[in-house]
Design a protein around this motif. Structure first.
Motif, short mmCIF file in Angstrom:
data_model
loop_
_atom_site.label_atom_id
_atom_site.label_comp_id
_atom_site.label_asym_id
_atom_site.label_seq_id
_atom_site.Cartn_x
_atom_site.Cartn_y
_atom_site.Cartn_z
N LEU A 47 0.81 -1.21 0.00
CA LEU A 47 0.00 0.00 0.00
C LEU A 47 0.85 1.27 0.00
N LEU A 48 2.03 1.22 0.59
CA LEU A 48 2.91 2.39 0.56
C LEU A 48 3.23 2.77 -0.88
N PHE A 49 3.57 1.78 -1.69
CA PHE A 49 3.89 2.08 -3.09
C PHE A 49 2.66 2.52 -3.87
N ALA A 50 1.47 2.14 -3.42
CA ALA A 50 0.25 2.61 -4.06
C ALA A 50 -0.06 4.05 -3.65
N VAL A 51 0.28 4.43 -2.41
CA VAL A 51 -0.04 5.76 -1.89
C VAL A 51 1.00 6.81 -2.28
N LEU A 52 2.23 6.41 -2.52
CA LEU A 52 3.30 7.38 -2.80
C LEU A 52 3.00 8.40 -3.90
#
Length: 111
Positions: free
Chosen positions: A52-57
């Motif tokens: 999810l971090l890579f989706a939110v970045l």
């Protein structure tokens, strides 16, 4: 909610405290409510959080060229203000919800 996240992301330590507390609550919920082991809850949460971090970045990122403030010696496409502390809190909130949902769906999948 957005103002609260911005206020909590004011310093590194407050951001770290929020991430740790929310993560611990989410893992405690899945361990107690769904019978998952602590190690399994941590592992699943870790995987969900990083995905999810890579989706939110990319959300809300403006490049230096778009903001009109290109620093000499840097790429004009580099973010002018990435807001990583806020994104860590948002990722933690979303990952906690996803963890509970995924863990609740496990018995339906026969896992």
């Amino acid at each position: 909610m957005i103002r609260l996240v911005k206020a909590l992301a004011a310093s590194f330590w407050s951001t770290l405290a929020v991430v740790v507390v929310i993560s611990a609550i989410a893992i405690a919920v899945v361990v107690n409510a769904f019978g998952l082991r602590v190690a399994g809850g941590l592992a699943l949460y870790f995987v969900i959080w990083w995905i999810l971090l890579f989706a939110v970045l990319p959300f809300g990122v403006r490049s230096q060229a778009e903001s009109g403030e290109v620093t000499a010696g840097t790429e004009p496409g580099a973010p002018s203000a990435p807001g990583l502390q806020e994104k860590a809190i948002w990722t933690t909130l979303v990952a906690s919800v996803v963890l509970v949902v995924v863990t609740a769906v496990f018995p339906l999948a026969g896992l």
